[in-house]
Scaffold this active site. Structure first.
Site, short mmCIF file in Angstrom:
data_model
loop_
_atom_site.label_atom_id
_atom_site.label_comp_id
_atom_site.label_asym_id
_atom_site.label_seq_id
_atom_site.Cartn_x
_atom_site.Cartn_y
_atom_site.Cartn_z
N ARG A 94 6.16 -13.00 11.01
CA ARG A 94 6.95 -13.88 11.96
C ARG A 94 7.20 -15.18 11.14
O ARG A 94 8.34 -15.86 11.57
CB ARG A 94 6.09 -14.24 13.06
N THR A 98 1.95 -5.13 3.07
CA THR A 98 2.26 -4.90 4.25
C THR A 98 2.11 -3.16 4.32
O THR A 98 2.15 -2.54 3.47
CB THR A 98 3.52 -5.59 5.10
N GLY A 100 -14.98 -1.35 10.36
CA GLY A 100 -13.57 -1.69 9.64
C GLY A 100 -13.38 -0.56 8.57
O GLY A 100 -12.15 -0.91 8.03
N LYS A 125 0.15 9.57 0.37
CA LYS A 125 -0.44 9.36 -1.03
C LYS A 125 -0.26 10.82 -1.81
O LYS A 125 -0.09 10.74 -2.96
CB LYS A 125 -2.04 9.24 -0.96
#
Length: 359
Positions: A54, A102, A210, A228
């Site tokens: 953003r 990203t 995580g 991949k």
């Protein structure tokens, strides 16, 4: 403020940088890369822009702050790619690099355009090279104009998979078959799964550590592994499209359309089917692994498979990835590349390495 970045920011080092970079994505991987930019290894680089989804920042003094990630939303300007590219152009650097840290499909689609405009692209984003075949072909066409594409972080979190494959092809070798475990999160799950604990319990633990995405279906669906596999296969000369890979998802159909919280509340529904698969494999002296496979005819499959205890994938640890390449010259025994296949630090290091290779 870091000494290295502060000098760049306030003009103490006024000479033109060898390499100027814009970082798109300041999340987990992008944040790890910002830390690496504060080391002596990145001394030839100058960060001239950074952006999240953003907001963005091109002010040198603010770019130099250690809390850049946190300050972006408070002090950053609205997102505008044109001003980020203008900062690259204004740097005067010989090498201008856009780093895409990203997972945005929209940003990945811009990679050919950026390459065509004379920028180099370094990326951990698999959406272009591992997406539709048309996107791969657009990338190859853009690269024919002289731009360079750093993609080490797209496969194996920086393990030397693509670089090894490119070197083999340059030497006239050819990939015959490929097999391996390409997901660090799913690797951890099946390295731990021995029937003593429900699979859902392990999945919750992996999420807390995580290792998985916040919605673990992103890992269990096999979609990331497919990307991949497509990247490796295309580098090896197989013109595979997304619909040519057979995929076995670990997500039951009844759980696919739910919201994340509703899915997490029903994780126990994964247990019985996987327990039955595990028991059947054990009765045959095998273990379960989530494998990607490509044969010499270009047939590709991603999904759960039984492997004997003598199989290389049966001897993995933690979040290890493994890539077994059988080639024209590595024929009697495959070339095996193995190591940690997940983690922001190693992925960020792969990005930095690709940038430095452009210098």
């Amino acid at each position: 403020m870091s000494a290295v970045l502060a000098e760049r920011a306030v003009g103490v080092r006024s000479e033109t940088p060898a390499i100027a970079i814009v970082l798109l994505g300041t999340g987990v991987v992008g944040g790890a890369l910002l830390k690496l930019l504060n080391t002596s290894a990145a001394g030839s680089l100058r960060l001239v822009g950074a952006a999240n989804s953003r907001r963005q920042q091109t002010d040198p003094a603010r770019l130099a702050r250690r809390n850049l990630r946190e300050q972006l939303n408070q002090y950053g300007a609205p997102r505008d790619n044109s001003s980020l590219l203008a900062a690259l152009d204004a740097s005067g650097a010989r090498v201008k690099v856009i780093i895409d840290a990203t997972a945005s499909t929209a940003l990945a689609a811009r990679h050919p355009e950026w390459l065509g405009r004379g920028y180099h692209v370094v990326t951990a984003n698999k959406a272009l090279a591992g997406g539709e075949l048309s996107g791969w072909r657009a990338l190859q066409a853009a690269l024919a104009n002289g731009g360079r594409y750093g993609d080490s972080a797209t496969v194996g979190a920086g393990l030397p998979v693509l670089s090894t494959l490119r070197r083999l092809r340059t030497c006239g070798d050819g990939l015959l078959t490929l097999e391996g475990v390409f997901s660090g999160s799913v690797s951890w799950l099946f390295n731990q799964y021995d029937g003593s604990r429900p699979f859902s319990e392990l999945l919750r633990e992996a999420r807390q550590l995580g290792y998985t995405e916040p919605d673990p279906r992103a890992d269990l669906s096999g979609e990331d592994v497919v990307r991949k596999l497509l990247i490796i296969a295309r580098h090896a000369g197989f013109a595979l499209d997304t619909d040519e890979v057979q995929v076995e998802t670990l997500v039951p159909e009844a759980l696919r359309g739910l919201g994340t919280e509703a899915f997490l509340a029903r994780l126990a529904e994964l247990d019985a089917p996987l327990a039955a698969r595990y028991a059947a494999a054990k009765s045959r002296g095998c273990v379960l692994r989530f494998l990607a496979r490509l044969n010499q005819r270009g047939h590709a499959r991603v999904g759960l498979a039984e492997v004997p205890l003598s199989h290389p994938a049966a001897r993995l640890y933690g979040t290890d990835n493994q890539f077994a390449l059988t080639t024209t010259r590595y024929h009697a025994q495959p070339l095996v590349i193995q190591g940690p296949g997940a983690g922001p630090e190693v992925t960020a290091q792969a990005l930095l390495g690709d940038v430095l290779a452009l210098g």
